[in-house]
Every structure is written in structure tokens, then in C-alpha cells.
Design a protein around this motif. Structure first.
Motif, PDB file in Angstrom:
ATOM      1  N   ALA A 112      -5.518   0.363  27.633  1.00 19.14           N
ATOM      2  CA  ALA A 112      -6.306  -0.076  26.468  1.00 19.14           C
ATOM      3  C   ALA A 112      -5.489  -1.001  25.576  1.00 19.14           C
ATOM      4  O   ALA A 112      -6.001  -2.007  25.062  1.00 19.14           O
ATOM      5  CB  ALA A 112      -6.794   1.134  25.675  1.00 19.14           C
ATOM      6  N   ILE A 113      -4.221  -0.694  25.416  1.00 23.35           N
ATOM      7  CA  ILE A 113      -3.355  -1.534  24.567  1.00 23.35           C
ATOM      8  C   ILE A 113      -3.119  -2.879  25.245  1.00 23.35           C
ATOM      9  O   ILE A 113      -3.144  -3.928  24.593  1.00 23.35           O
ATOM     10  CB  ILE A 113      -2.026  -0.815  24.260  1.00 23.35           C
ATOM     11  CG1 ILE A 113      -2.311   0.485  23.498  1.00 23.35           C
ATOM     12  CG2 ILE A 113      -1.085  -1.715  23.470  1.00 23.35           C
ATOM     13  CD1 ILE A 113      -1.132   1.410  23.360  1.00 23.35           C
ATOM     14  N   GLN A 114      -2.922  -2.858  26.567  1.00 21.45           N
ATOM     15  CA  GLN A 114      -2.749  -4.110  27.301  1.00 21.45           C
ATOM     16  C   GLN A 114      -4.008  -4.968  27.194  1.00 21.45           C
ATOM     17  O   GLN A 114      -3.918  -6.196  27.054  1.00 21.45           O
ATOM     18  CB  GLN A 114      -2.410  -3.825  28.766  1.00 21.45           C
ATOM     19  CG  GLN A 114      -1.021  -3.256  28.937  1.00 21.45           C
ATOM     20  CD  GLN A 114      -0.762  -2.751  30.350  1.00 21.45           C
ATOM     21  OE1 GLN A 114      -1.689  -2.443  31.106  1.00 21.45           O
ATOM     22  NE2 GLN A 114       0.513  -2.642  30.694  1.00 21.45           N
ATOM     23  N   GLU A 115      -5.174  -4.340  27.233  1.00 17.45           N
ATOM     24  CA  GLU A 115      -6.439  -5.073  27.087  1.00 17.45           C
ATOM     25  C   GLU A 115      -6.544  -5.670  25.683  1.00 17.45           C
ATOM     26  O   GLU A 115      -6.964  -6.826  25.520  1.00 17.45           O
ATOM     27  CB  GLU A 115      -7.635  -4.171  27.378  1.00 17.45           C
ATOM     28  CG  GLU A 115      -8.985  -4.850  27.209  1.00 17.45           C
ATOM     29  CD  GLU A 115      -9.199  -6.030  28.144  1.00 17.45           C
ATOM     30  OE1 GLU A 115      -9.990  -6.925  27.767  1.00 17.45           O
ATOM     31  OE2 GLU A 115      -8.594  -6.088  29.225  1.00 17.45           O
ATOM     32  N   MET A 116      -6.170  -4.876  24.671  1.00 15.88           N
ATOM     33  CA  MET A 116      -6.178  -5.395  23.292  1.00 15.88           C
ATOM     34  C   MET A 116      -5.243  -6.598  23.177  1.00 15.88           C
ATOM     35  O   MET A 116      -5.570  -7.591  22.515  1.00 15.88           O
ATOM     36  CB  MET A 116      -5.737  -4.306  22.298  1.00 15.88           C
ATOM     37  CG  MET A 116      -6.754  -3.234  22.032  1.00 15.88           C
ATOM     38  SD  MET A 116      -6.110  -1.922  20.961  1.00 15.88           S
ATOM     39  CE  MET A 116      -5.873  -2.800  19.410  1.00 15.88           C
ATOM     40  N   TRP A 117      -4.092  -6.509  23.820  1.00 17.85           N
ATOM     41  CA  TRP A 117      -3.110  -7.602  23.792  1.00 17.85           C
ATOM     42  C   TRP A 117      -3.697  -8.852  24.447  1.00 17.85           C
ATOM     43  O   TRP A 117      -3.572  -9.957  23.924  1.00 17.85           O
ATOM     44  CB  TRP A 117      -1.823  -7.169  24.502  1.00 17.85           C
ATOM     45  CG  TRP A 117      -0.829  -8.268  24.643  1.00 17.85           C
ATOM     46  CD1 TRP A 117      -0.497  -8.940  25.785  1.00 17.85           C
ATOM     47  CD2 TRP A 117      -0.030  -8.854  23.613  1.00 17.85           C
ATOM     48  NE1 TRP A 117       0.447  -9.890  25.525  1.00 17.85           N
ATOM     49  CE2 TRP A 117       0.756  -9.859  24.199  1.00 17.85           C
ATOM     50  CE3 TRP A 117       0.096  -8.618  22.245  1.00 17.85           C
ATOM     51  CZ2 TRP A 117       1.654 -10.629  23.462  1.00 17.85           C
ATOM     52  CZ3 TRP A 117       0.996  -9.386  21.528  1.00 17.85           C
ATOM     53  CH2 TRP A 117       1.755 -10.377  22.129  1.00 17.85           C
ATOM     54  N   HIS A 118      -4.360  -8.659  25.596  1.00 25.26           N
ATOM     55  CA  HIS A 118      -4.973  -9.774  26.317  1.00 25.26           C
ATOM     56  C   HIS A 118      -6.042 -10.454  25.449  1.00 25.26           C
ATOM     57  O   HIS A 118      -6.079 -11.686  25.343  1.00 25.26           O
ATOM     58  CB  HIS A 118      -5.568  -9.278  27.638  1.00 25.26           C
ATOM     59  CG  HIS A 118      -6.231 -10.338  28.445  1.00 25.26           C
ATOM     60  ND1 HIS A 118      -5.530 -11.352  29.067  1.00 25.26           N
ATOM     61  CD2 HIS A 118      -7.550 -10.564  28.714  1.00 25.26           C
ATOM     62  CE1 HIS A 118      -6.388 -12.160  29.672  1.00 25.26           C
ATOM     63  NE2 HIS A 118      -7.623 -11.693  29.481  1.00 25.26           N
ATOM     64  N   VAL A 119      -6.897  -9.661  24.822  1.00 27.75           N
ATOM     65  CA  VAL A 119      -7.953 -10.201  23.940  1.00 27.75           C
ATOM     66  C   VAL A 119      -7.315 -10.935  22.762  1.00 27.75           C
ATOM     67  O   VAL A 119      -7.770 -12.015  22.366  1.00 27.75           O
ATOM     68  CB  VAL A 119      -8.895  -9.066  23.459  1.00 27.75           C
ATOM     69  CG1 VAL A 119      -9.812  -9.542  22.352  1.00 27.75           C
ATOM     70  CG2 VAL A 119      -9.697  -8.529  24.627  1.00 27.75           C
ATOM     71  N   TRP A 120      -6.242 -10.365  22.203  1.00 24.60           N
ATOM     72  CA  TRP A 120      -5.554 -11.010  21.071  1.00 24.60           C
ATOM     73  C   TRP A 120      -5.016 -12.375  21.488  1.00 24.60           C
ATOM     74  O   TRP A 120      -5.144 -13.351  20.750  1.00 24.60           O
ATOM     75  CB  TRP A 120      -4.423 -10.124  20.559  1.00 24.60           C
ATOM     76  CG  TRP A 120      -3.675 -10.780  19.452  1.00 24.60           C
ATOM     77  CD1 TRP A 120      -2.517 -11.489  19.537  1.00 24.60           C
ATOM     78  CD2 TRP A 120      -4.066 -10.849  18.076  1.00 24.60           C
ATOM     79  NE1 TRP A 120      -2.161 -11.982  18.305  1.00 24.60           N
ATOM     80  CE2 TRP A 120      -3.092 -11.603  17.402  1.00 24.60           C
ATOM     81  CE3 TRP A 120      -5.143 -10.344  17.363  1.00 24.60           C
ATOM     82  CZ2 TRP A 120      -3.164 -11.859  16.036  1.00 24.60           C
ATOM     83  CZ3 TRP A 120      -5.208 -10.596  16.004  1.00 24.60           C
ATOM     84  CH2 TRP A 120      -4.236 -11.348  15.369  1.00 24.60           C
ATOM     85  N   GLN A 121      -4.420 -12.445  22.675  1.00 31.56           N
ATOM     86  CA  GLN A 121      -3.875 -13.722  23.158  1.00 31.56           C
ATOM     87  C   GLN A 121      -4.978 -14.754  23.340  1.00 31.56           C
ATOM     88  O   GLN A 121      -4.801 -15.931  23.000  1.00 31.56           O
ATOM     89  CB  GLN A 121      -3.117 -13.506  24.484  1.00 31.56           C
ATOM     90  CG  GLN A 121      -1.829 -12.737  24.333  1.00 31.56           C
ATOM     91  CD  GLN A 121      -0.803 -13.490  23.493  1.00 31.56           C
ATOM     92  OE1 GLN A 121      -0.912 -14.673  23.216  1.00 31.56           O
ATOM     93  NE2 GLN A 121       0.208 -12.773  23.065  1.00 31.56           N
TER      94      GLN A 121
END
Length: 190
Positions: A112-121
């Protein structure tokens, strides 16, 4: 940690938790607006970074911290540091999100955190592209203004504007009743 950096995401549970806190706070509209508007003064962005660190420290040092404690901290910091009263329950939602992400990091679940990071990028890239487009449009507008200002030397004679004539207002004579009193009539009824 600044969520705008392009560094790769974290590698251990503590780093993932720090990343999760930073992303959650940087995605909180109330805090984002407060920082963008400098409601916390010229150091608003630094205050947000400090808050990320303070929450991380609180979660690491006080295991008994729950979502309500975290919500209280968020509301208090928004009030004290940014002069913002948060009453839309968004602080509770952010606190719940952070606590859920903390629980995931404890279990070793970082998806979930990796997905949040991807969306942020992706959002950062879109904001950067939009800012570049704005700069291009702005420079084209300046070029057009320069062209227009060169044409200012040749004024065109417009002549005088035609006079507008108004009909004279009729004077309304006061009405006097049988007893000799003047009747008062509102302006709307005249």
C-alpha cells in the motif's frame, strides 16, 4: 523526509513508516492548503516536515499511541502552527490511515505504501508538466504584450462619446389629506 524527492522508496519497516507518514501528511488537503498559503508563515513547509518527524518519533517511542492520540496531535498542530481549525473530520481520517499503514509495516506489508509512492510520483510529474506548460504560456503572453506595446505609438482617434440624455424626473407633489396632514409615500410607490 520530503515527499517531493525522487529517491527510491524505503527499504526497511521504519523507513517505510516514515515514508507513509510523509505521504499521508503531504496528501492531506487541509495541511497542503495551509502550507501552500503560508498560513504557518514563510516556514510552513518546514513545519510540515517537522510534523512528519514528530509523528514518526511519537509512534516509535510511545507504542500505546492510537488513532485518537494522533488525531489530537494533528488538530493541535494545525491550530497552533497554521491557525487552522480542522473540523471536517479529515484529521481523524489521516490519523486512521497512518495507523493502518503503521500496522502494515509491522506485518512487513509494504504494498500500500509503495502504491502511494507510485501515485505521488505520477502526480508530481503531472504538476511539473503543468508548471512547465504554464511557464510556456506565460512567456508567450509576455511576447504578445511586447508586440502590442510596440503598436502603442500609433493611437487611433476615437472621437467623443455621444452624450446620453436622461428624461427629467417628475417632481411628485405631496398629498394632503382632509385633516391637513401630508401623506408619506415610499419611494417605491411613487
Amino acid at each position: 523526509m520530503d515527499a517531493q524527492s525522487t529517491a527510491p522508496p524505503a527499504t526497511d519497516a521504519a523507513s517505510y513508516l516514515d515514508l507513509a507518514i510523509t505521504l499521508a501528511l503531504n496528501n492531506w488537503p487541509a495541511l497542503t492548503l495551509a502550507v501552500q498559503s503560508n498560513w504557518g508563515g514563510p516556514t510552513s513547509a518546514d513545519k510540515r516536515a517537522w510534523l512528519c518527524g514528530a509523528i514518526s518519533e511519537m509512534l516509535n517511542e510511545r507504542a500505546e499511541t492510537d488513532a485518537e492520540d494522533l488525531e489530537d496531535v494533528l488538530v493541535q498542530v494545525m491550530n497552533d502552527e497554521f491557525d487552522v481549525v480542522v473540523d471536517d473530520e479529515s484529521a481523524g481520517n489521516v490519523a486512521d490511515l497512518i495507523m493502518e499503514l503503521k500496522d502494515q509495516t509491522v506485518r512487513g506489508e509494504f504494498g500500500a505504501i509503495q502504491e502511494m509512492w507510485h501515485v505521488w510520483q505520477q502526480k508530481s510529474a503531472q504538476r511539473s508538466a503543468a508548471a512547465d506548460m504554464f511557464k510556456q504560456v506565460e512567456s508567450k503572453d509576455e511576447d504578445q504584450e511586447t508586440d502590442e506595446s510596440e503598436d502603442e505609438g500609433s493611437d487611433v482617434e476615437m472621437g467623443d462619446a455621444p452624450a446620453v440624455e436622461r428624461a427629467p424626473r417628475e417632481r411628485v407633489e405631496p398629498e394632503i389629506d382632509d385633516d391637513g396632514f401630508t401623506k408619506v409615500v415610499s419611494k417605491k410607490k411613487r
